[in-house]
Motif scaffolding. Structure first.
Motif, PDB file in Angstrom:
ATOM      1  N   ASP A  53       1.034  -1.259  -0.012  1.00  0.00           N
ATOM      2  CA  ASP A  53      -0.149   0.035   0.080  1.00  0.00           C
ATOM      3  C   ASP A  53       0.990   1.485  -0.054  1.00  0.00           C
ATOM      4  N   ILE A  54       0.398   2.386  -0.070  1.00  0.00           N
ATOM      5  CA  ILE A  54       0.971   3.700  -0.075  1.00  0.00           C
ATOM      6  C   ILE A  54       2.029   3.654   1.027  1.00  0.00           C
ATOM      7  N   GLU A  55       1.815   3.176   2.367  1.00  0.00           N
ATOM      8  CA  GLU A  55       2.839   3.436   3.513  1.00  0.00           C
ATOM      9  C   GLU A  55       4.040   2.480   3.189  1.00  0.00           C
ATOM     10  N   ASP A  56       3.700   1.271   2.638  1.00  0.00           N
ATOM     11  CA  ASP A  56       4.446   0.194   2.322  1.00  0.00           C
ATOM     12  C   ASP A  56       5.790   0.705   1.202  1.00  0.00           C
ATOM     13  N   LEU A  57       5.322   1.371   0.389  1.00  0.00           N
ATOM     14  CA  LEU A  57       6.013   1.911  -0.699  1.00  0.00           C
ATOM     15  C   LEU A  57       6.731   3.022  -0.203  1.00  0.00           C
ATOM     16  N   ALA A  58       6.258   3.949   0.795  1.00  0.00           N
ATOM     17  CA  ALA A  58       7.072   5.139   1.139  1.00  0.00           C
ATOM     18  C   ALA A  58       8.128   4.632   2.048  1.00  0.00           C
ATOM     19  N   LYS A  59       8.097   3.495   2.945  1.00  0.00           N
ATOM     20  CA  LYS A  59       9.049   2.888   3.486  1.00  0.00           C
ATOM     21  C   LYS A  59      10.167   2.386   2.683  1.00  0.00           C
ATOM     22  N   ILE A  60       9.797   1.728   1.654  1.00  0.00           N
ATOM     23  CA  ILE A  60      10.956   1.175   0.732  1.00  0.00           C
ATOM     24  C   ILE A  60      11.543   2.126  -0.182  1.00  0.00           C
ATOM     25  N   GLY A  61      10.741   3.215  -0.477  1.00  0.00           N
ATOM     26  CA  GLY A  61      11.374   4.403  -1.164  1.00  0.00           C
ATOM     27  C   GLY A  61      12.440   5.165   0.074  1.00  0.00           C
ATOM     28  N   SER A  62      12.305   5.115   1.158  1.00  0.00           N
ATOM     29  CA  SER A  62      13.044   5.701   2.177  1.00  0.00           C
ATOM     30  C   SER A  62      14.292   4.921   1.985  1.00  0.00           C
ATOM     31  N   ARG A  63      13.893   3.749   2.294  1.00  0.00           N
ATOM     32  CA  ARG A  63      15.303   2.730   2.511  1.00  0.00           C
ATOM     33  C   ARG A  63      16.227   2.750   1.240  1.00  0.00           C
ATOM     34  N   HIS A  64      15.686   2.870   0.205  1.00  0.00           N
ATOM     35  CA  HIS A  64      16.465   2.644  -1.087  1.00  0.00           C
ATOM     36  C   HIS A  64      16.717   4.186  -1.750  1.00  0.00           C
ATOM     37  N   LYS A  65      16.425   5.364  -0.906  1.00  0.00           N
ATOM     38  CA  LYS A  65      16.666   6.572  -1.601  1.00  0.00           C
ATOM     39  C   LYS A  65      16.169   6.885  -2.689  1.00  0.00           C
ATOM     40  N   ALA A  66      14.897   6.329  -3.018  1.00  0.00           N
ATOM     41  CA  ALA A  66      14.014   6.424  -4.196  1.00  0.00           C
ATOM     42  C   ALA A  66      12.727   7.050  -4.015  1.00  0.00           C
ATOM     43  N   CYS A  67      12.298   7.953  -5.045  1.00  0.00           N
ATOM     44  CA  CYS A  67      11.007   8.711  -4.828  1.00  0.00           C
ATOM     45  C   CYS A  67       9.890   7.687  -4.811  1.00  0.00           C
ATOM     46  N   PRO A  68       9.100   7.406  -3.860  1.00  0.00           N
ATOM     47  CA  PRO A  68       7.710   6.675  -3.972  1.00  0.00           C
ATOM     48  C   PRO A  68       6.913   7.135  -5.110  1.00  0.00           C
ATOM     49  N   TYR A  69       6.838   8.435  -5.073  1.00  0.00           N
ATOM     50  CA  TYR A  69       5.796   9.102  -5.950  1.00  0.00           C
ATOM     51  C   TYR A  69       6.251   8.724  -7.741  1.00  0.00           C
ATOM     52  N   PHE A  70       7.249   8.955  -8.006  1.00  0.00           N
ATOM     53  CA  PHE A  70       7.382   8.679  -9.349  1.00  0.00           C
ATOM     54  C   PHE A  70       7.685   7.022  -9.313  1.00  0.00           C
ATOM     55  N   GLY A  71       7.993   6.624  -8.524  1.00  0.00           N
ATOM     56  CA  GLY A  71       8.254   5.104  -8.401  1.00  0.00           C
ATOM     57  C   GLY A  71       6.796   4.444  -8.740  1.00  0.00           C
ATOM     58  N   SER A  72       5.859   4.943  -7.927  1.00  0.00           N
ATOM     59  CA  SER A  72       4.719   4.285  -8.257  1.00  0.00           C
ATOM     60  C   SER A  72       4.056   4.401  -9.666  1.00  0.00           C
ATOM     61  N   ARG A  73       4.368   5.490 -10.338  1.00  0.00           N
ATOM     62  CA  ARG A  73       4.041   5.840 -11.652  1.00  0.00           C
ATOM     63  C   ARG A  73       4.794   4.942 -12.477  1.00  0.00           C
ATOM     64  N   HIS A  74       6.098   4.413 -12.223  1.00  0.00           N
ATOM     65  CA  HIS A  74       6.703   3.492 -12.947  1.00  0.00           C
ATOM     66  C   HIS A  74       6.246   2.254 -12.860  1.00  0.00           C
ATOM     67  N   LEU A  75       5.835   1.962 -11.641  1.00  0.00           N
ATOM     68  CA  LEU A  75       5.535   0.612 -11.439  1.00  0.00           C
ATOM     69  C   LEU A  75       4.186   0.295 -12.123  1.00  0.00           C
ATOM     70  N   ALA A  76       3.245   1.355 -12.189  1.00  0.00           N
ATOM     71  CA  ALA A  76       1.862   1.296 -12.983  1.00  0.00           C
ATOM     72  C   ALA A  76       2.268   1.074 -14.451  1.00  0.00           C
TER      73      ALA A  76
END
Length: 452
Positions: free
Chosen positions: A206-229
């Motif tokens: 979910d959103i919280e999970d991806l935000a945590k993964i993004g923080s851990r990998h120093k990667a933007c969750p917002y643009f990461g979610s659009r890439h995943l989509a």
């Protein structure tokens, strides 16, 4: 494979995390029939009977069946190509021979030939829409209970996903701060790593999970979610990402030829009305005008902004004239709480909009100008032609752009008017590009599974 039961419903194998109730089987059956026949469906069931789980399992079961069908067609096509290549070599046969009615040997295969070639077998994305971002987390929890593990994404706003502390602390808001960072040469350090968030790293979330993964990998969750989509089979989002043309376009949501599921659909009416409406706030109009004025004076792409600036000034003057003699003189009645209202007939409204310079022909011309301004926004620099080259630029002007907030407000205004006039169309340059990328034969209808 998660523990559970498997059922054959409407000709499709459906995995369920527990023994399904009768109402759930009926619900899944209706979901499958609607999707398979490319129909709309308004489905209702008692509270607490597992509608969300039934929607997910039914839709994903159909999608899995399409994947298997497409894979089988691709395999058969490959075997045919291999057989044709082998036939070109004398004395070679890859399949056993059987006697036909004339006693002549024919090559055979154990693979049943699908009715359609691979290019004509569609595996559409599933968009699962909820009223709010927080409700998505509840649906994701249900998905985790099932045997289905699709490639998935959750579309959300920058404020929900942003992990950049500078943007989060900005007085202008996360959206504006993010846009300015991206236009700066240094950019955002998290955005540069957004592509590292792939389906191999990010599973059911979910959103919280991806935000945590993004923080851990120093990667933007917002643009990461659009890439995943882009490559996801299942995409979760709020209603507005499907109903609001501006949001749909900004996030590149491809609603055509997709399975659209609106959970708790009795909330759709207000969302749809809001997506096609706009409040003409005089202060916001003035702020938008100032952004367009700056761009029209200082941008190297000034001709793209000039018509929008002039039109907005005309709208502002129209509103000021409307209120010159006070609300009652303009035909407004007191609605209480320092609010006044007035109802126009259809023709009165058309006349008022024409007086404001917003008749149908003008709106279509302004939309063309808006498209040019939006395209010019990224490449615009300071104007260095003619007299502009000798003009000094104030130190507080960082760039000559109108800004995302100004163009966003213009887009909302013009979209609402185009919907009103019936001239709105998805056939924008972005839509044309997406259609060109589709495989031949991929066109088809849409299936909506709707829960109320």
């Amino acid at each position: 494979m998660a523990e559970g039961k498997s059922y054959l419903v409407a000709g499709f194998e459906v995995h369920f995390p527990h023994e399904a109730y009768g109402v759930q089987k009926v619900f899944i059956n209706q979901v499958l029939r609607a999707i398979h026949n490319e129909e709309n469906a308004l489905l209702e069931a008692p509270t607490g009977c597992g509608k969300t789980l039934s929607l997910l399992c039914g839709a994903l079961a159909w999608q899995d069946a399409q994947k298997r069908k497409k894979m089988a067609a691709e395999q058969l096509q490959k075997e045919k190509r291999d057989a044709e290549a082998a036939d070109a070599k004398p004395g070679t046969c890859l399949a056993p021979l059987k006697q036909n009615s004339k006693g002549v040997g024919e090559a055979t295969s154990d693979v049943d030939e699908p009715e359609d070639p691979p290019d004509e077998i569609r595996v559409p994305k599933i968009y699962y829409a909820t009223r709010t971002h927080s409700q998505i987390a509840q649906v994701v929890r249900e998905l985790k209970r099932t045997a289905y593990k699709p490639r998935m994404a959750v579309l959300g706003s920058r404020p929900h996903y942003c992990i950049n502390k500078t943007a989060l602390r900005s007085k202008e808001g996360v959206d504006a701060a993010c846009e300015e960072m991206l236009k700066d040469q240094q950019g955002c350090r998290f955005k540069k790593n957004a592509m590292t968030l792939n389906h191999g790293l990010v599973k059911i979330h979910d959103i919280e999970d991806l935000a945590k993964i993004g923080s851990r990998h120093k990667a933007c969750p917002y643009f990461g979610s659009r890439h995943l989509a882009e490559s996801a089979d299942l995409i979760f989002c709020p209603y507005s990402y499907l109903l609001d043309p501006n949001i749909r376009r900004a996030t590149k949501v491809q609603a055509a030829d997709a399975i659209l599921i609106f959970d708790e659909a009795h909330n759709i009416e207000d969302q749809a009305r809001e997506a096609g409406s706009i409040d003409l706030d005089i202060d916001k109009l003035k702020k938008t005008f100032l952004g367009l004025y700056k761009a029209s004076c200082m941008s190297s792409e000034c001709e793209a902004y000039e018509p929008l600036k002039a039109s907005l000034l005309q709208v502002i003057n129209w509103l000021l004239r409307l209120g010159e003699g006070g609300p009652k003189a303009a035909g407004f009645r007191d609605a209480g709480f320092e609010r006044f209202e007035r109802l126009w007939t259809g023709q009165q409204m058309l006349d008022a909009l024409a007086e404001a310079g917003l008749d149908p022909q003008s709106v279509e011309h302004l939309w063309t100008c808006y498209e040019k301004a939006r395209a010019a926004e990224d490449k615009a620099g300071f104007n260095t032609e003619g007299d502009a080259a000798n003009q000094s630029v104030s130190s507080d002007i960082a760039n000559p752009r109108a800004g995302g907030a100004a163009l966003g407000y213009v887009s909302s205004l013009l979209t609402a008017l185009r919907l009103l006039y019936g001239s709105y169309s998805e056939a924008s340059s972005l839509q044309d590009e997406q259609q060109q990328q589709q495989q031949p034969g991929s066109a088809g209808g849409r299936a909506k599974a709707v829960s109320a």
